[in-house]
Design a protein around this motif. Structure first.
Motif, short mmCIF file in Angstrom:
data_model
loop_
_atom_site.label_atom_id
_atom_site.label_comp_id
_atom_site.label_asym_id
_atom_site.label_seq_id
_atom_site.Cartn_x
_atom_site.Cartn_y
_atom_site.Cartn_z
N MET A 63 18.23 106.31 -2.14
CA MET A 63 19.67 105.77 -2.60
C MET A 63 19.20 104.24 -3.60
SD MET A 63 22.72 104.83 -0.23
CE MET A 63 23.54 106.18 0.03
N ASP A 83 24.36 102.42 -5.69
CA ASP A 83 25.21 103.21 -4.84
C ASP A 83 25.45 102.64 -3.34
OD1 ASP A 83 24.97 105.33 -6.62
OD2 ASP A 83 22.77 106.18 -5.46
N THR A 84 24.70 101.87 -2.86
CA THR A 84 25.10 101.16 -1.68
C THR A 84 26.14 100.12 -2.04
OG1 THR A 84 23.05 99.49 -2.24
CG2 THR A 84 22.64 101.40 -0.71
N SER A 110 28.52 100.36 -4.19
CA SER A 110 29.84 101.21 -4.58
C SER A 110 30.21 101.50 -3.18
CB SER A 110 29.67 102.21 -5.35
OG SER A 110 28.76 103.13 -4.83
N VAL A 111 29.24 102.08 -2.01
CA VAL A 111 29.85 102.39 -0.70
C VAL A 111 30.19 101.20 -0.09
CG1 VAL A 111 28.93 103.05 1.51
CG2 VAL A 111 28.24 104.18 -0.41
N ALA A 162 33.97 100.48 -1.45
CA ALA A 162 34.73 101.42 -1.07
C ALA A 162 35.17 101.31 0.61
CB ALA A 162 34.12 103.04 -0.99
N LEU A 163 34.31 100.67 1.46
CA LEU A 163 34.43 100.49 2.82
C LEU A 163 35.35 99.22 2.77
CD1 LEU A 163 31.15 101.47 4.72
CD2 LEU A 163 33.36 102.47 4.83
N TRP A 203 38.82 100.39 1.77
CA TRP A 203 39.36 101.06 2.60
C TRP A 203 40.10 100.28 3.88
CZ3 TRP A 203 38.78 101.86 8.02
CH2 TRP A 203 39.23 102.58 8.66
#
Length: 161
Positions: free
Chosen positions: A1, A5-6, A8-9, A12-13, A16
């Motif tokens: 990864m 990517d991390t 953006s995760v 995103a969290l 959320w």
């Protein structure tokens, strides 16, 4: 990864939780507060806390919270206006703490009846859960009293040496 990517995760969290997670948390806190209302403890404070969380997402929660905040501020200012009122408020917290000890110990009480419902020889809802609720209420009362004294207590000519 990859690093992006991390990131953006994580973004995103966070996004959320800002919307969905905090909304779920607000509703859970409101429901828990409603359940705790008939029990000794800070049920109403918990409901208002849930409404404060929900007010970030809903206009109706903001409308409900606005008058509550104004009334709470008025009551806090009134409650710390004189030293006797502050002392009585502090003693109210002491009373809650003492009741917590009594409910934790759970002494036998005389048997009696109210509207056809019998009580005794055990205290209703005796045990550690009720005691913790009462102690939490005492701590919350003292914390709110201290906050109110610091925030809204105006020095009176008699208070100044």
């Amino acid at each position: 990864m990859r690093q992006t990517d991390t990131m953006s995760v994580g973004a995103a969290l966070r996004g959320w939780f800002r919307r969905t997670g905090s909304e779920i948390l607000g509703w859970v806190v409101v429901v828990v507060g409603v359940i705790l209302m008939p029990l000794p403890g800070p049920g109403m404070v918990i409901v208002v806390s849930g409404l404060a969380i929900l007010s970030r997402h809903y206009v109706w929660a903001q409308r409900v919270l606005g008058p509550l905040e104004r009334k709470a501020t008025e009551a806090a200012k009134f409650g710390v206006e004189t030293w006797p009122r502050i002392a009585v408020s502090f003693l109210g917290g002491v009373w809650l703490a003492v009741l917590g000890v009594i409910w934790w110990i759970g002494p036998d009480i005389p048997e009696f009846e109210v509207l056809g419902v019998g009580f005794g020889p055990e205290l209703p809802a005796q045990g550690w859960a009720t005691a913790l609720g009462l102690w939490a209420s005492a701590v919350a009362a003292w914390a709110l009293l201290a906050y109110s004294v610091v925030r809204w207590r105006e020095p009176r000519p008699a208070d100044v040496p």
